[in-house]
Enzyme design. Sequence first.
Site, PDB file in Angstrom:
ATOM      1  N   LYS A  91       0.812  -1.210   0.000  1.00  0.00           N
ATOM      2  CA  LYS A  91       0.000   0.000   0.000  1.00  0.00           C
ATOM      3  C   LYS A  91       0.856   1.275   0.000  1.00  0.00           C
ATOM      4  CE  LYS A  91      -4.099  -1.889  -0.091  1.00  0.00           C
ATOM      5  NZ  LYS A  91      -3.854  -3.329  -0.200  1.00  0.00           N
TER       6      LYS A  91
HETATM    7  C1  LIG Z   1     -10.102  -2.588  -1.628  1.00  0.00           C
HETATM    8  C2  LIG Z   1      -9.431  -3.273  -0.469  1.00  0.00           C
HETATM    9  N1  LIG Z   1     -10.058  -3.315   0.716  1.00  0.00           N
HETATM   10  C3  LIG Z   1      -9.508  -3.901   1.791  1.00  0.00           C
HETATM   11  C4  LIG Z   1      -8.270  -4.489   1.716  1.00  0.00           C
HETATM   12  C5  LIG Z   1      -7.721  -5.173   2.929  1.00  0.00           C
HETATM   13  O1  LIG Z   1      -6.578  -4.573   3.454  1.00  0.00           O
HETATM   14  P1  LIG Z   1      -5.715  -5.327   4.552  1.00  0.00           P
HETATM   15  O2  LIG Z   1      -4.802  -6.265   3.837  1.00  0.00           O
HETATM   16  O3  LIG Z   1      -4.978  -4.226   5.267  1.00  0.00           O
HETATM   17  O4  LIG Z   1      -6.652  -6.035   5.458  1.00  0.00           O
HETATM   18  C6  LIG Z   1      -7.564  -4.477   0.517  1.00  0.00           C
HETATM   19  C7  LIG Z   1      -6.241  -5.086   0.448  1.00  0.00           C
HETATM   20  O5  LIG Z   1      -5.617  -5.223  -0.567  1.00  0.00           O
HETATM   21  C8  LIG Z   1      -8.157  -3.855  -0.610  1.00  0.00           C
HETATM   22  O6  LIG Z   1      -7.534  -3.817  -1.792  1.00  0.00           O
END
Ligand SMILES: Cc1ncc(COP(=O)(O)O)c(C=O)c1O
Length: 396
Positions: free
Chosen positions: A194
């Site tokens: 990210k």
């Molecule tokens: C659109 C979206 N929402 C939520 C997430 C979840 O993030 P995390 O890995 O921090 O839980 C991601 C992860 O790639 C994502 O692309």
Amino acid sequence: MREQKRDAVVSATKFLPFHQALIEEDDIAAVVNVLKSGWLTTGTRTKEFERAFAAYVGASHAVALSSCTAALHLALAAIGLKEGDEVILPTMTFSSTGEVVLYFKARPVLVDCEPDSFQAAPAAIERAITPRTRAIIAVHYAGCPTRIDAILEMARLHNLKVIEDAAHALPARYIGKMVGGFGDITCFSFYATKTLTTGEGGMATTENPEYADRMRMLSLHGISRDAYKRYTAEGSWRYEILDLGYKYNMTDIQAGLGIAQLAKCDAMREKREQLAEYYTSALASTDAFTTPRVPLDMQHAWHLYVLQVNPEVISISRDRIIEELKQRGIGCSVHFIPLHTHPFYQHSLGYRMGQFPHAEHHFETAISFPLFPRMTFEDSNHVVDALQALAREYRR
Ligand SMILES: Cc1ncc(COP(=O)(O)O)c(C=O)c1O
């Protein structure tokens, strides 16, 4: 940032990966300082990161968590989602956005994209509202803000909550205002790929102090306020479990890195924007690909640079292009495989192929390219050259 002096990633490693985090001496020092402090999990660094993050996005409260998935889960808990409720969300998203709804035995109601963008179509959201709808999860796909004002207006009319999935959208602006305070709760991701990373991590921001308190309490076993202080001079060993909680707290090691990363968040976005603009201008001369459009009233976080292949112009498939680019030392990805096309969503929720044609078309033609601050313009040029060569070779 010293990226200008770096070697091009591709010439240095012979492979340009889809992503590499920008970890510099200040990031390393921040983590080492936490390690030397003797306190590694949630503590003063985490609280400092929460304050700095809230100030950065212009929110009143920020709750640091172990992931964006945890933030989405606790956001739905904070608004009081119940079994049998419905939550509207785009099919064009990652599994987290939908799975958190199912944790409550509620139903994720999927909607299609706009025909010419990867964002959920406001008209499709409106059609999906039923008496059981409790909330809308708005996803800022790729880091470009979605039409959140239209969604907020619909939510107001139908008395619904709005949770923003801003996993991609740090930092992003809609009509001059930072993403982080439009909806009831906004959820960010600090996953390894990210725009700001703590390895794994997430943050929930809100204007509502009750939501913030509830998310904080649920993030640490449902234990009474300030549970994280129970081993400190100010805290007490005695605690009460007030609700069914989870183990979703952020560590000070993650927060130390997060604070250092936040200080260069704007500079990192600027570099990604320059790389994205370079891709777009260099590919403007070919009709084999459609480059991403950024509406004038939006500031894109540029988490992803998503290009679409035009099958009427070139005869090579999206999958083959990704393979060919890999052979040429370029790592790509695809965002996303729409939720309704996955076996789980079809078997357990009855979704089927063909149901969301815009999302299916976007998925079939999309490729996400490397876009990270450590890249040089030489790296992006290598990608453009490879794409142009494929466009010439496979022109219909
Ligand atoms: C659109 C979206 N929402 C939520 C997430 C979840 O993030 P995390 O890995 O921090 O839980 C991601 C992860 O790639 C994502 O692309």
